[in-house]
Design a protein around this motif. Sequence first.
Motif, PDB file in Angstrom:
ATOM      1  N   UNK A   4       0.827  -1.214   0.000  1.00 28.13           N
ATOM      2  CA  UNK A   4       0.000   0.000   0.000  1.00 28.13           C
ATOM      3  C   UNK A   4       0.861   1.264   0.000  1.00 28.13           C
ATOM      4  N   UNK A   5       1.956   1.232   0.742  1.00 28.21           N
ATOM      5  CA  UNK A   5       2.873   2.380   0.733  1.00 28.21           C
ATOM      6  C   UNK A   5       3.438   2.598  -0.666  1.00 28.21           C
ATOM      7  N   UNK A   6       3.823   1.510  -1.336  1.00 31.26           N
ATOM      8  CA  UNK A   6       4.347   1.626  -2.705  1.00 31.26           C
ATOM      9  C   UNK A   6       3.292   2.198  -3.640  1.00 31.26           C
ATOM     10  N   UNK A   7       2.047   1.778  -3.465  1.00 31.53           N
ATOM     11  CA  UNK A   7       0.961   2.316  -4.310  1.00 31.53           C
ATOM     12  C   UNK A   7       0.782   3.812  -4.057  1.00 31.53           C
ATOM     13  N   UNK A  12       1.410   9.392  -5.906  1.00 33.19           N
ATOM     14  CA  UNK A  12       1.882  10.754  -5.634  1.00 33.19           C
ATOM     15  C   UNK A  12       2.941  11.195  -6.630  1.00 33.19           C
ATOM     16  N   UNK A  13       3.740  10.257  -7.136  1.00 33.88           N
ATOM     17  CA  UNK A  13       4.705  10.619  -8.178  1.00 33.88           C
ATOM     18  C   UNK A  13       3.986  11.059  -9.447  1.00 33.88           C
ATOM     19  N   UNK A  14       2.861  10.458  -9.732  1.00 34.78           N
ATOM     20  CA  UNK A  14       2.112  10.821 -10.931  1.00 34.78           C
ATOM     21  C   UNK A  14       1.397  12.161 -10.753  1.00 34.78           C
ATOM     22  N   UNK A  15       0.891  12.403  -9.551  1.00 37.71           N
ATOM     23  CA  UNK A  15       0.176  13.655  -9.288  1.00 37.71           C
ATOM     24  C   UNK A  15       0.227  13.953  -7.793  1.00 37.71           C
ATOM     25  N   UNK A  16       1.163  14.806  -7.414  1.00 35.36           N
ATOM     26  CA  UNK A  16       1.339  15.160  -6.009  1.00 35.36           C
ATOM     27  C   UNK A  16       0.256  16.082  -5.467  1.00 35.36           C
ATOM     28  N   UNK A  27      -5.892   3.975  -4.051  1.00 38.17           N
ATOM     29  CA  UNK A  27      -5.093   2.873  -3.495  1.00 38.17           C
ATOM     30  C   UNK A  27      -5.931   1.880  -2.695  1.00 38.17           C
ATOM     31  N   UNK A  28      -7.228   2.135  -2.571  1.00 36.73           N
ATOM     32  CA  UNK A  28      -8.118   1.190  -1.895  1.00 36.73           C
ATOM     33  C   UNK A  28      -8.104   1.262  -0.385  1.00 36.73           C
ATOM     34  N   UNK A 148      10.389   7.563 -10.100  1.00 42.13           N
ATOM     35  CA  UNK A 148      11.370   6.549  -9.738  1.00 42.13           C
ATOM     36  C   UNK A 148      10.833   5.162 -10.084  1.00 42.13           C
ATOM     37  N   UNK A 149      11.685   4.268 -10.551  1.00 40.82           N
ATOM     38  CA  UNK A 149      11.232   2.956 -10.999  1.00 40.82           C
ATOM     39  C   UNK A 149      11.239   1.903  -9.888  1.00 40.82           C
ATOM     40  N   UNK A 150      10.325   2.019  -8.953  1.00 41.42           N
ATOM     41  CA  UNK A 150      10.269   1.012  -7.889  1.00 41.42           C
ATOM     42  C   UNK A 150       9.082   0.085  -8.130  1.00 41.42           C
ATOM     43  N   UNK A 151       9.215  -1.110  -7.621  1.00 39.52           N
ATOM     44  CA  UNK A 151       8.118  -2.076  -7.731  1.00 39.52           C
ATOM     45  C   UNK A 151       7.120  -1.860  -6.621  1.00 39.52           C
ATOM     46  N   UNK A 152       5.938  -2.308  -6.841  1.00 42.13           N
ATOM     47  CA  UNK A 152       4.937  -2.129  -5.794  1.00 42.13           C
ATOM     48  C   UNK A 152       3.772  -3.034  -5.979  1.00 42.13           C
TER      49      UNK A 152
END
Length: 152
Positions: A4-7, A12-16, A27-28, A148-152
Amino acid sequence: MDALDWKILAELQQDGRRTVTELADRVGLSVSPCHRRVRALEDAGVIRGYHAEIDPAAVGLRFSTLVFVTIRQGDRDSVAAFEDAIAAVPQIVGAQRLFGEPDYLLHVVATDLPAFQRLYDERLSTLPGVQRLISTLVMKDVIRHRPLPFGG
């Protein structure tokens, strides 16, 4: 951090500017737990801030250059003096210390070439400890502010 934190971070990276209500929906989560998670991410320093992305050309900054800097000495005091000095130059919008040579990469913006030349002659070449400056013009930004390219 969990899924959930990754989501939350991805959203937020897409739209802060998303409201906590919008973010929670995406994020549900309900609003209160989502808000607590965002605050925890901020408090932990994972989220460092929220910013507007400004088009440099739209505000008259049509000239962009990368400046490679080699400093004379790499001791702690010389590095600190140089870094303090570049922090005081508002036209330097990005700076990285590098391994090897050159020592630094600066991203500098200006209104035009004459303005950059004045900045180069009056400020950049007089920075403490500078041995050599090499500049190259930015033709165009191909990738700018990618999430940033992190998995989630």
